[in-house]
Design a protein around this motif. Structure first.
Motif, short mmCIF file in Angstrom:
data_model
loop_
_atom_site.label_atom_id
_atom_site.label_comp_id
_atom_site.label_asym_id
_atom_site.label_seq_id
_atom_site.Cartn_x
_atom_site.Cartn_y
_atom_site.Cartn_z
N MET A 1 -15.61 1.26 5.13
CA MET A 1 -14.77 0.13 4.78
C MET A 1 -14.87 -0.91 5.88
O MET A 1 -14.73 -0.62 7.04
N ILE A 2 -15.07 -2.15 5.48
CA ILE A 2 -15.15 -3.27 6.41
C ILE A 2 -13.74 -3.76 6.69
O ILE A 2 -12.96 -4.01 5.78
N LYS A 3 -13.39 -3.89 7.95
CA LYS A 3 -12.09 -4.44 8.31
C LYS A 3 -12.19 -5.97 8.33
O LYS A 3 -13.04 -6.52 8.99
N ARG A 4 -11.33 -6.61 7.60
CA ARG A 4 -11.34 -8.06 7.54
C ARG A 4 -10.12 -8.60 8.27
O ARG A 4 -9.05 -8.02 8.21
N ARG A 5 -10.30 -9.72 8.94
CA ARG A 5 -9.19 -10.34 9.65
C ARG A 5 -8.46 -11.35 8.79
O ARG A 5 -7.30 -11.63 9.01
N ASP A 6 -9.13 -11.92 7.81
CA ASP A 6 -8.51 -12.90 6.95
C ASP A 6 -7.59 -12.20 5.95
O ASP A 6 -7.73 -11.02 5.69
N SER A 7 -6.68 -12.97 5.38
CA SER A 7 -5.87 -12.42 4.30
C SER A 7 -6.36 -13.01 2.99
O SER A 7 -6.95 -14.08 2.95
N TYR A 8 -6.11 -12.29 1.94
CA TYR A 8 -6.60 -12.67 0.62
C TYR A 8 -5.48 -12.58 -0.38
O TYR A 8 -4.49 -11.88 -0.18
N THR A 9 -5.65 -13.27 -1.49
CA THR A 9 -4.74 -13.17 -2.61
C THR A 9 -5.56 -12.64 -3.78
O THR A 9 -6.63 -13.17 -4.08
N ILE A 10 -5.05 -11.59 -4.40
CA ILE A 10 -5.75 -10.92 -5.49
C ILE A 10 -4.94 -11.07 -6.77
O ILE A 10 -3.75 -10.73 -6.80
N ASN B 1 -5.21 -6.34 3.80
CA ASN B 1 -4.81 -7.67 4.25
C ASN B 1 -4.54 -8.62 3.09
O ASN B 1 -4.76 -9.81 3.22
N SER B 2 -4.08 -8.10 1.98
CA SER B 2 -3.99 -8.94 0.78
C SER B 2 -2.60 -8.93 0.16
O SER B 2 -1.84 -7.98 0.32
N ILE B 3 -2.35 -10.00 -0.57
CA ILE B 3 -1.20 -10.06 -1.47
C ILE B 3 -1.75 -9.77 -2.86
O ILE B 3 -2.70 -10.42 -3.30
N LEU B 4 -1.17 -8.81 -3.52
CA LEU B 4 -1.66 -8.36 -4.82
C LEU B 4 -0.67 -8.76 -5.90
O LEU B 4 0.52 -8.44 -5.81
N ALA B 5 -1.14 -9.47 -6.91
CA ALA B 5 -0.28 -9.92 -8.02
C ALA B 5 -0.93 -9.55 -9.34
O ALA B 5 -2.16 -9.60 -9.48
N ILE B 6 -0.10 -9.20 -10.28
CA ILE B 6 -0.59 -8.74 -11.57
C ILE B 6 0.14 -9.48 -12.69
O ILE B 6 1.31 -9.83 -12.54
N GLU B 7 -0.57 -9.73 -13.77
CA GLU B 7 0.07 -10.34 -14.93
C GLU B 7 0.96 -9.29 -15.59
O GLU B 7 0.55 -8.16 -15.82
N GLY B 8 2.20 -9.69 -15.87
CA GLY B 8 3.12 -8.80 -16.56
C GLY B 8 2.74 -8.63 -18.02
O GLY B 8 1.76 -9.19 -18.50
N TYR B 9 3.55 -7.87 -18.72
CA TYR B 9 3.28 -7.59 -20.12
C TYR B 9 3.69 -8.76 -21.00
O TYR B 9 4.69 -9.41 -20.76
N ASP B 10 2.92 -8.98 -22.04
CA ASP B 10 3.26 -9.97 -23.06
C ASP B 10 3.92 -9.21 -24.20
O ASP B 10 3.26 -8.69 -25.08
#
Length: 184
Positions: free
Chosen positions: A1-10, A82-91
């Motif tokens: 696994m590569i360690k990343r310093r940046d943060s990401y949004t998923i 290093n990420s913020i993880l967001a998911i679409e809720g149910y329709d």
């Protein structure tokens, strides 16, 4: 696994036949993505990432959640810490497949939690559409046009990837997401 310093949004758009994940960086640039398209006649998925596209057979329709998790984890493992993880809720107004999608999503969440990762935000589809277009029941064409006009990035003709991208951008920009914060 590569360690990343940046943060990401998923952003994740989980569906049975076309789940999608988009990862953006702090500059709102697409770092990577995953799109699976189920091909029922061949009992396979078309797998598409930023650098690859190929078909892969699965044992049966019942293996779709596990297949998606494995492909998603292969992509996400280097970004998750290093990420913020967001998911679409149910329709809940959708037609017919809401329970299948709920099981699919539940399996995905369970796998994330078992590895010590949680989902930071679950955002209803109408809120995603409203934040992007001003209308909670916008169609997919409007989503694509607004992604292009507001951000200059979109996936031409791919509703699932555009939904995942819209989720990531919404969370990145912190547009009225505080009410969706999750504790899990």
């Amino acid at each position: 696994m590569i360690k990343r310093r940046d943060s990401y949004t998923i952003g994740l758009d989980i569906s049975i036949n076309g789940p999608a994940i988009v990862i953006i960086d702090n500059k709102k640039q697409i770092v990577d993505f995953l799109k699976l398209t189920y091909l029922p006649r061949s009992k396979a998925y078309n797998v598409k990432t930023k650098n690859l596209e190929y078909k892969e057979k699965i044992a049966s329709k019942n293996h779709r959640p596990l297949f998606f998790w494995k492909k998603a984890y292969d992509l996400l493992e280097e970004y998750l810490p290093n990420s913020i993880l967001a998911i679409e809720g149910y329709d809940f107004n959708g037609n017919g497949r809401v329970f299948d999608i709920a099981e699919f999503t539940g399996y995905f969440k369970l796998q994330l939690l078992s590895l010590g990762f949680g989902i930071h935000y679950i955002i209803p589809p109408t809120n995603i559409k409203k934040s992007l277009t001003g209308f909670g029941h916008a169609d997919k064409v409007s989503i694509e046009k607004n992604l292009e006009s507001q951000y200059g990035i979109f996936f031409e003709g791919d509703d699932d990837l555009n939904d995942a991208l819209a989720i990531a951008l919404l969370v990145h920009d912190h547009k009225d997401i505080s009410k969706f914060k999750q504790s899990a």
